[in-house]
Design a protein around this motif. Structure first.
Motif, PDB file in Angstrom:
ATOM      1  N   LYS A 137       0.810  -1.221   0.000  1.00 27.05           N
ATOM      2  CA  LYS A 137       0.000   0.000   0.000  1.00 27.05           C
ATOM      3  C   LYS A 137       0.845   1.274   0.000  1.00 27.05           C
ATOM      4  O   LYS A 137       0.340   2.365  -0.252  1.00 27.05           O
ATOM      5  CB  LYS A 137      -0.936   0.007   1.204  1.00 27.05           C
ATOM      6  N   TYR A 138       2.160   1.127   0.296  1.00 27.83           N
ATOM      7  CA  TYR A 138       3.064   2.279   0.302  1.00 27.83           C
ATOM      8  C   TYR A 138       4.042   2.262  -0.877  1.00 27.83           C
ATOM      9  O   TYR A 138       4.952   3.077  -0.942  1.00 27.83           O
ATOM     10  CB  TYR A 138       3.868   2.315   1.602  1.00 27.83           C
ATOM     11  N   GLY A 139       3.856   1.304  -1.779  1.00 26.22           N
ATOM     12  CA  GLY A 139       4.750   1.230  -2.929  1.00 26.22           C
ATOM     13  C   GLY A 139       5.780   0.131  -2.829  1.00 26.22           C
ATOM     14  O   GLY A 139       6.714   0.079  -3.629  1.00 26.22           O
ATOM     15  N   ASP A 140       5.640  -0.738  -1.812  1.00 22.49           N
ATOM     16  CA  ASP A 140       6.537  -1.882  -1.626  1.00 22.49           C
ATOM     17  C   ASP A 140       8.004  -1.436  -1.546  1.00 22.49           C
ATOM     18  O   ASP A 140       8.366  -0.663  -0.672  1.00 22.49           O
ATOM     19  CB  ASP A 140       6.321  -2.902  -2.744  1.00 22.49           C
ATOM     20  N   SER A 141       8.844  -1.876  -2.461  1.00 25.43           N
ATOM     21  CA  SER A 141      10.286  -1.588  -2.387  1.00 25.43           C
ATOM     22  C   SER A 141      10.594  -0.101  -2.526  1.00 25.43           C
ATOM     23  O   SER A 141      11.686   0.350  -2.167  1.00 25.43           O
ATOM     24  CB  SER A 141      11.033  -2.365  -3.470  1.00 25.43           C
ATOM     25  N   LEU A 142       9.638   0.676  -3.028  1.00 24.24           N
ATOM     26  CA  LEU A 142       9.830   2.124  -3.139  1.00 24.24           C
ATOM     27  C   LEU A 142      10.152   2.751  -1.790  1.00 24.24           C
ATOM     28  O   LEU A 142      10.919   3.715  -1.705  1.00 24.24           O
ATOM     29  CB  LEU A 142       8.560   2.764  -3.713  1.00 24.24           C
ATOM     30  N   LEU A 143       9.588   2.197  -0.717  1.00 19.49           N
ATOM     31  CA  LEU A 143       9.793   2.752   0.622  1.00 19.49           C
ATOM     32  C   LEU A 143      11.266   2.841   0.997  1.00 19.49           C
ATOM     33  O   LEU A 143      11.672   3.719   1.748  1.00 19.49           O
ATOM     34  CB  LEU A 143       9.064   1.895   1.665  1.00 19.49           C
ATOM     35  N   PHE A 144      12.066   1.918   0.471  1.00 18.31           N
ATOM     36  CA  PHE A 144      13.482   1.884   0.836  1.00 18.31           C
ATOM     37  C   PHE A 144      14.306   2.921   0.078  1.00 18.31           C
ATOM     38  O   PHE A 144      15.505   3.046   0.300  1.00 18.31           O
ATOM     39  CB  PHE A 144      14.042   0.477   0.604  1.00 18.31           C
ATOM     40  N   GLU A 145      13.652   3.649  -0.813  1.00 17.89           N
ATOM     41  CA  GLU A 145      14.324   4.734  -1.527  1.00 17.89           C
ATOM     42  C   GLU A 145      13.803   6.099  -1.098  1.00 17.89           C
ATOM     43  O   GLU A 145      14.373   7.123  -1.454  1.00 17.89           O
ATOM     44  CB  GLU A 145      14.125   4.572  -3.038  1.00 17.89           C
ATOM     45  N   CYS A 146      12.711   6.110  -0.342  1.00 16.37           N
ATOM     46  CA  CYS A 146      12.043   7.367   0.015  1.00 16.37           C
ATOM     47  C   CYS A 146      12.681   8.052   1.219  1.00 16.37           C
ATOM     48  O   CYS A 146      13.352   7.418   2.031  1.00 16.37           O
ATOM     49  CB  CYS A 146      10.572   7.109   0.341  1.00 16.37           C
ATOM     50  N   ASN A 147      12.405   9.344   1.296  1.00 22.73           N
ATOM     51  CA  ASN A 147      12.717  10.117   2.497  1.00 22.73           C
ATOM     52  C   ASN A 147      11.525   9.930   3.432  1.00 22.73           C
ATOM     53  O   ASN A 147      10.683  10.797   3.586  1.00 22.73           O
ATOM     54  CB  ASN A 147      12.914  11.588   2.121  1.00 22.73           C
ATOM     55  N   ILE A 148      11.470   8.770   4.052  1.00 21.74           N
ATOM     56  CA  ILE A 148      10.261   8.283   4.712  1.00 21.74           C
ATOM     57  C   ILE A 148       9.907   9.095   5.956  1.00 21.74           C
ATOM     58  O   ILE A 148      10.786   9.546   6.696  1.00 21.74           O
ATOM     59  CB  ILE A 148      10.424   6.788   5.063  1.00 21.74           C
ATOM     60  N   SER A 149       8.621   9.279   6.183  1.00 21.77           N
ATOM     61  CA  SER A 149       8.151  10.075   7.315  1.00 21.77           C
ATOM     62  C   SER A 149       7.866   9.187   8.524  1.00 21.77           C
ATOM     63  O   SER A 149       7.609   7.986   8.395  1.00 21.77           O
ATOM     64  CB  SER A 149       6.871  10.831   6.938  1.00 21.77           C
ATOM     65  N   ASN A 150       7.894   9.798   9.708  1.00 18.94           N
ATOM     66  CA  ASN A 150       7.592   9.064  10.941  1.00 18.94           C
ATOM     67  C   ASN A 150       6.142   8.590  10.976  1.00 18.94           C
ATOM     68  O   ASN A 150       5.827   7.578  11.602  1.00 18.94           O
ATOM     69  CB  ASN A 150       7.874   9.943  12.159  1.00 18.94           C
ATOM     70  N   THR A 151       5.269   9.330  10.298  1.00 22.97           N
ATOM     71  CA  THR A 151       3.848   8.951  10.261  1.00 22.97           C
ATOM     72  C   THR A 151       3.677   7.570   9.644  1.00 22.97           C
ATOM     73  O   THR A 151       2.939   6.723  10.160  1.00 22.97           O
ATOM     74  CB  THR A 151       3.041   9.983   9.446  1.00 22.97           C
ATOM     75  N   ILE A 152       4.382   7.339   8.539  1.00 14.01           N
ATOM     76  CA  ILE A 152       4.294   6.036   7.875  1.00 14.01           C
ATOM     77  C   ILE A 152       4.899   4.951   8.760  1.00 14.01           C
ATOM     78  O   ILE A 152       4.375   3.837   8.848  1.00 14.01           O
ATOM     79  CB  ILE A 152       5.008   6.083   6.507  1.00 14.01           C
ATOM     80  N   LEU A 153       5.986   5.276   9.439  1.00  9.36           N
ATOM     81  CA  LEU A 153       6.613   4.301  10.339  1.00  9.36           C
ATOM     82  C   LEU A 153       5.642   3.875  11.436  1.00  9.36           C
ATOM     83  O   LEU A 153       5.567   2.699  11.794  1.00  9.36           O
ATOM     84  CB  LEU A 153       7.881   4.886  10.959  1.00  9.36           C
ATOM     85  N   HIS A 154       4.895   4.846  11.973  1.00 12.76           N
ATOM     86  CA  HIS A 154       3.916   4.534  13.020  1.00 12.76           C
ATOM     87  C   HIS A 154       2.774   3.680  12.473  1.00 12.76           C
ATOM     88  O   HIS A 154       2.291   2.764  13.143  1.00 12.76           O
ATOM     89  CB  HIS A 154       3.360   5.823  13.625  1.00 12.76           C
ATOM     90  N   GLU A 155       2.349   3.988  11.250  1.00 14.51           N
ATOM     91  CA  GLU A 155       1.272   3.208  10.633  1.00 14.51           C
ATOM     92  C   GLU A 155       1.700   1.756  10.432  1.00 14.51           C
ATOM     93  O   GLU A 155       0.939   0.824  10.706  1.00 14.51           O
ATOM     94  CB  GLU A 155       0.883   3.826   9.286  1.00 14.51           C
ATOM     95  N   ILE A 156       2.928   1.578   9.958  1.00 13.12           N
ATOM     96  CA  ILE A 156       3.440   0.225   9.724  1.00 13.12           C
ATOM     97  C   ILE A 156       3.646  -0.506  11.047  1.00 13.12           C
ATOM     98  O   ILE A 156       3.422  -1.714  11.150  1.00 13.12           O
ATOM     99  CB  ILE A 156       4.753   0.283   8.920  1.00 13.12           C
ATOM    100  N   ALA A 157       4.060   0.244  12.085  1.00 13.40           N
ATOM    101  CA  ALA A 157       4.285  -0.363  13.406  1.00 13.40           C
ATOM    102  C   ALA A 157       2.997  -0.962  13.964  1.00 13.40           C
ATOM    103  O   ALA A 157       3.032  -1.945  14.712  1.00 13.40           O
ATOM    104  CB  ALA A 157       4.846   0.674  14.371  1.00 13.40           C
ATOM    105  N   ASN A 158       1.865  -0.382  13.600  1.00 13.86           N
ATOM    106  CA  ASN A 158       0.585  -0.920  14.063  1.00 13.86           C
ATOM    107  C   ASN A 158       0.318  -2.307  13.488  1.00 13.86           C
ATOM    108  O   ASN A 158      -0.423  -3.106  14.073  1.00 13.86           O
ATOM    109  CB  ASN A 158      -0.558   0.023  13.668  1.00 13.86           C
ATOM    110  N   GLU A 159       0.928  -2.583  12.329  1.00 11.91           N
ATOM    111  CA  GLU A 159       0.742  -3.889  11.694  1.00 11.91           C
ATOM    112  C   GLU A 159       1.893  -4.841  11.991  1.00 11.91           C
ATOM    113  O   GLU A 159       1.681  -6.045  12.156  1.00 11.91           O
ATOM    114  CB  GLU A 159       0.600  -3.714  10.178  1.00 11.91           C
ATOM    115  N   ASN A 160       3.119  -4.286  12.032  1.00 12.29           N
ATOM    116  CA  ASN A 160       4.280  -5.148  12.264  1.00 12.29           C
ATOM    117  C   ASN A 160       5.425  -4.311  12.826  1.00 12.29           C
ATOM    118  O   ASN A 160       6.005  -3.486  12.109  1.00 12.29           O
ATOM    119  CB  ASN A 160       4.704  -5.829  10.958  1.00 12.29           C
ATOM    120  N   ILE A 161       5.755  -4.526  14.092  1.00 11.68           N
ATOM    121  CA  ILE A 161       6.787  -3.727  14.760  1.00 11.68           C
ATOM    122  C   ILE A 161       8.167  -3.977  14.154  1.00 11.68           C
ATOM    123  O   ILE A 161       8.966  -3.051  13.983  1.00 11.68           O
ATOM    124  CB  ILE A 161       6.805  -4.027  16.275  1.00 11.68           C
ATOM    125  N   PHE A 162       8.453  -5.237  13.817  1.00 15.41           N
ATOM    126  CA  PHE A 162       9.760  -5.555  13.239  1.00 15.41           C
ATOM    127  C   PHE A 162       9.991  -4.773  11.952  1.00 15.41           C
ATOM    128  O   PHE A 162      11.061  -4.191  11.741  1.00 15.41           O
ATOM    129  CB  PHE A 162       9.865  -7.056  12.956  1.00 15.41           C
TER     130      PHE A 162
END
Length: 298
Positions: A48-73
């Motif tokens: 839902k975030y672009g899969d491997s694209l995330l590893f190239e992005c200047n990722i925001s903390n908001t997305i990190l928190h959203e993903i943490a709700n599904e999988n902390i690792f």
């Protein structure tokens, strides 16, 4: 971790080491030949975030928190990856990724248009017309990328959200940047990725200028070989107690009475041997008659 020749003790930074291990997991995830079931599990979350694209992005903390709700690792891995790649040299703005970029937001939310991404729209420069030095009109974007005509507001919201500093830097570039991405470089390496990720987190060793200056005052114009001085404790003995003492001595962190008196841990700042002079490192090891004879100093 500062090398011994620069005055350090060359200990591994545990946080950086753990981050390096987490980042090495990314290489396994991005490996196109990897068809493991665990990869499919994480793909479902990241899609839902672009899969491997995330590893190239200047990722925001908001997305990190959203993903943490599904999988902390997964959130921990992305956070480590973001910390490590943050230490890279900044790419030119023309190669700035639009999606999930914490610098490109509207109402404190990053952008990710999945259908646009699937049409290969990824970088800011893809929206920019270098001929007129401005962003494409919506009609041109529709023609070039086949964007639906009802995406008018989405497009103008996006380009209005691109910060001024990115726009101004794009104007200085005559042609789009085509440099190989960091992710592609990492995937091309067969081994030692842990070491690469660890090294990226270690800042350039700081100069011990204050220490050097204080010793230089004592020795005058005589040039001191600092590489030799810093490494000598490790060459002269294998006894950890002696190494520890020599390290403290070179770095001037031996607790003399001058220091202890300031900390109110001693009743006097005078030398314990002569009781006449203030006990500094220089006096204790060079000025005192009791210790100067020990070191053969007249």
């Amino acid at each position: 971790m500062k090398p011994q020749q620069n005055g350090g003790i060359q200990l591994t930074n545990i946080d950086s080491f753990l981050n390096a291990i987490k980042c090495s997991w990314v290489k396994r995830y991005l490996d196109s030949t990897n068809t493991s079931k665990w990869k499919l599990f994480y793909q479902k979350i990241l899609k839902k975030y672009g899969d491997s694209l995330l590893f190239e992005c200047n990722i925001s903390n908001t997305i990190l928190h959203e993903i943490a709700n599904e999988n902390i690792f997964l959130s921990d891995v992305l956070s480590a990856w973001s910390d490590v790649t943050h230490n890279l040299e900044t790419q030119t703005s023309s190669k700035t990724i639009i999606w999930n970029n914490k610098d490109i937001t509207s109402n404190n939310k990053t952008f990710f248009y999945k259908d646009w991404f699937e049409r290969s729209i990824k970088y800011v420069d893809q929206l920019y017309d270098y001929r007129i030095k401005d962003f494409y009109s919506f009609d041109n974007i529709c023609y070039i990328y086949g964007i639906p005509s009802n995406n008018f507001l989405k497009y103008y919201t996006l380009i209005k959200s691109i910060p001024i500093h990115i726009k101004s830097e794009i104007n200085t570039n005559n042609t789009p940047c085509t440099q190989t991405t960091f992710v592609e470089n990492i995937l091309g390496r067969k081994n030692k990725t842990n070491k690469i990720f660890y090294t990226l987190q270690i800042k350039n060793p700081t100069e011990n200028s204050k220490i050097k200056n204080k010793w230089q005052v004592l020795f005058g114009e005589n040039e001191l070989n600092w590489k030799h001085i810093f490494t000598m404790p490790y060459k002269a003995t294998i006894e950890s107690t002696l190494r520890n003492f020599q390290y403290k001595y070179i770095h001037r962190i031996i607790a003399t009475n001058k220091y202890l008196y300031k900390c109110k841990l001693s009743n006097s700042n005078l030398c314990d041997f002569c009781s006449e002079n203030i006990e500094t490192i220089e006096h204790l090891f060079f000025g005192s008659a009791n210790t100067s004879s020990l070191f053969g100093i007249n």
